[in-house]
Design a protein around this motif. Structure first.
Motif, short mmCIF file in Angstrom:
data_model
loop_
_atom_site.label_atom_id
_atom_site.label_comp_id
_atom_site.label_asym_id
_atom_site.label_seq_id
_atom_site.Cartn_x
_atom_site.Cartn_y
_atom_site.Cartn_z
N SER A 370 0.83 -1.21 0.00
CA SER A 370 0.00 0.00 0.00
C SER A 370 0.86 1.26 0.00
O SER A 370 0.51 2.27 -0.62
N LYS A 371 2.01 1.20 0.66
CA LYS A 371 2.90 2.37 0.73
C LYS A 371 3.53 2.70 -0.62
O LYS A 371 3.70 3.86 -0.96
N PHE A 372 3.89 1.66 -1.38
CA PHE A 372 4.54 1.95 -2.67
C PHE A 372 3.58 1.76 -3.85
O PHE A 372 4.01 1.62 -5.00
N GLY A 373 2.28 1.84 -3.60
CA GLY A 373 1.28 1.62 -4.65
C GLY A 373 1.44 2.54 -5.85
O GLY A 373 1.43 2.09 -7.00
N MET A 374 1.59 3.86 -5.61
CA MET A 374 1.70 4.80 -6.73
C MET A 374 3.03 4.63 -7.47
O MET A 374 3.11 4.79 -8.69
N LYS A 375 4.07 4.30 -6.72
CA LYS A 375 5.37 4.03 -7.35
C LYS A 375 5.28 2.78 -8.22
O LYS A 375 5.90 2.71 -9.29
N LEU A 376 4.52 1.81 -7.76
CA LEU A 376 4.30 0.58 -8.52
C LEU A 376 3.60 0.89 -9.84
O LEU A 376 3.99 0.38 -10.90
N LEU A 377 2.58 1.74 -9.79
CA LEU A 377 1.87 2.12 -11.01
C LEU A 377 2.78 2.90 -11.95
O LEU A 377 2.81 2.63 -13.16
N ALA A 378 3.55 3.85 -11.41
CA ALA A 378 4.46 4.64 -12.24
C ALA A 378 5.48 3.74 -12.93
O ALA A 378 5.75 3.88 -14.13
N GLY A 379 6.03 2.77 -12.19
CA GLY A 379 6.99 1.84 -12.78
C GLY A 379 6.35 0.99 -13.86
O GLY A 379 6.95 0.75 -14.92
N SER A 380 5.11 0.56 -13.65
CA SER A 380 4.42 -0.28 -14.63
C SER A 380 4.09 0.50 -15.90
O SER A 380 4.07 -0.06 -17.00
N ILE A 381 3.79 1.79 -15.74
CA ILE A 381 3.58 2.63 -16.93
C ILE A 381 4.87 2.75 -17.73
O ILE A 381 4.86 2.69 -18.97
N LEU A 382 6.00 2.89 -17.04
CA LEU A 382 7.29 2.92 -17.73
C LEU A 382 7.54 1.61 -18.47
O LEU A 382 8.13 1.61 -19.56
N VAL A 383 7.10 0.50 -17.89
CA VAL A 383 7.23 -0.81 -18.55
C VAL A 383 6.47 -0.80 -19.88
O VAL A 383 7.00 -1.22 -20.92
N SER A 384 5.23 -0.31 -19.86
CA SER A 384 4.42 -0.26 -21.08
C SER A 384 5.07 0.65 -22.12
O SER A 384 5.07 0.34 -23.32
N ILE A 385 5.61 1.78 -21.67
CA ILE A 385 6.28 2.71 -22.58
C ILE A 385 7.50 2.04 -23.22
O ILE A 385 7.72 2.15 -24.44
N LEU A 386 8.29 1.36 -22.41
CA LEU A 386 9.50 0.71 -22.92
C LEU A 386 9.17 -0.36 -23.95
O LEU A 386 9.76 -0.41 -25.04
N SER A 387 8.22 -1.23 -23.65
CA SER A 387 7.83 -2.30 -24.58
C SER A 387 7.30 -1.73 -25.88
O SER A 387 7.66 -2.19 -26.98
N ALA A 388 6.43 -0.72 -25.78
CA ALA A 388 5.84 -0.12 -26.98
C ALA A 388 6.91 0.58 -27.83
O ALA A 388 6.88 0.52 -29.06
#
Length: 395
Positions: A370-388
């Motif tokens: 719960s503490k790193f939830g937003m950081k988790l989302l931000a990292g996952s968005i970077l994952v999508s950007i990198l793959s695309a």
């Protein structure tokens, strides 16, 4: 020029992950470099060689054949319905999840998938130097949904510190379940959906390893697949898989109703204040500079950015339904980049799903998530950007 912009996008993406890092001195740059090379080789092989194109075509045909089998079951149950042209999304797309979930459940019970996943994960761990549990979970997340992927390593949870927990949660959020892939490829070009699966796995391990670098003792790095299935027979596995698939289909349908209706409400409010603009268009303008770097044509970047933004604030199904009518209007490169970006669970609602799953396994770990939830989302968005972006380099 497009290649230079793509390289710049990769550098910026990895740079943003570096700025978010918990421990910059412990980052395994060798592993990051190896995985980036593997990504480039996979994408080149799949899109630029006859053998790779044949493999994509074969896998696509396999999924299409499975879809035919699934539609036979749907037709038997719903054969009396007269469907309008184009059908009904719930009947034609979402109910297929039941059949795919059944197949995955049976393959898990027979230990076919767990063994394949374990050894692929071991190879990735050997090549990159990443821990086995994180590598196993990365591969596991390609096949199973967020909850199932985390439950599969529940016996190892006591070994996971905050950084290791971040990596396994990021894998769950940055992937998609194979049970839903059949639904995706009915809406979008299958070659891009399918290539997104391995790319997202490596992108996630790269981004997460930069944000949360780990160094794990060998005695704490063992993968146990002995209790991945609680089913006592193949028929129980089929039944439980069908029930789980039905639950997923209903959950997706409920979320679509809620998110699409909410999106319309938000747009009504926005248009009451600013006539002629929608939330999707606002998101499109915000994301457009990044979209240009990813390789999207300037004339299409606002439209593409609005779809990508919609995925982040709602979910991938809502965004895919927006992209589907535009497939013939947008360029092939834009379609490929956006499709790969959409093929993951990286959105706000996933934070709650992952936190809830971890809570069911270990209350103390759920507090950390719960503490790193937003950081988790931000990292996952970077994952999508990198793959695309990687896909865009080869289109």
């Amino acid at each position: 020029m497009d290649i230079l912009l793509g390289i710049l996008a990769v550098i910026i993406t990895l740079g943003l992950a570096f700025l978010m890092s918990n421990d910059k001195k412990r980052i395994n740059f060798y592993a990051i470099g190896i995985m980036l090379v593997i990504q480039l080789l996979i994408t080149w092989f799949m899109f630029s060689t006859p053998i790779g194109e044949d493999i994509i075509r074969w896998i696509s045909n396999l999924f299409n054949k499975l879809i035919e089998f699934g539609q036979e079951g749907i037709g038997f149950v719903l054969g009396g319905f007269e469907l309008a042209e184009g059908g009904v999304f719930f009947f034609n797309v979402l109910l297929l999840i039941i059949f795919f979930a059944t197949i995955l459940s049976v393959l898990t019970y027979l230990k076919v998938l767990p063994i394949i996943i374990k050894y692929i994960g071991a190879v990735i761990s050997k090549i990159t130097g990443l821990p086995r549990i994180e590598s196993f979970n990365g591969v596991n997340s390609v096949f199973f949904g967020q909850s199932e992927a985390l439950i599969a390593i529940r016996s190892q949870f006591h070994h996971l510190n905050e950084n290791r927990l971040f990596i396994v949660c990021a894998s769950a959020m940055s992937s998609v379940s194979a049970s839903i892939v059949g639904a995706y490829i009915q809406m979008l070009p299958p070659e891009y959906v399918l290539v997104a699966l391995p790319l997202n796995m490596f992108s996630c391990l790269m981004i997460a390893s930069i944000i949360a670098p780990v160094n794990v003792p060998k005695e704490e790095d063992k993968v146990d697949i002995s209790d991945v299935s609680q089913d006592k027979s193949i028929f129980e596995a089929m039944g439980n898989g069908a029930l789980e698939g039905g639950k997923i289909a209903l959950i997706v349908a409920a979320m679509l109703i809620a998110f699409i209706a909410s999106l319309e409400l938000v747009n009504w409010i926005i248009q009451a204040v600013f006539a002629g603009i929608t939330l999707q268009e606002i998101l499109g303008y915000i994301i457009s500079p990044l979209g240009v770097l990813m390789g999207i044509a300037p004339g299409e970047v606002v439209q593409a950015g609005s779809i990508m933004g919609t995925k982040i604030v709602t979910n991938e199904f809502v965004a895919m339904l927006e992209l589907q009518p535009l497939l013939d209007q947008l360029s092939e490169k834009t379609v490929g980049i956006v499709t790969v970006f959409l093929t993951s669970f990286a959105n706000f609602s996933s934070i709650g799903i992952i936190a809830g799953t971890v809570k069911g396994i270990d209350n103390a770990k759920a507090v950390i998530v719960s503490k790193f939830g937003m950081k988790l989302l931000a990292g996952s968005i970077l994952v999508s950007i990198l793959s695309a972006t990687i896909v865009g380099l080869f289109l």
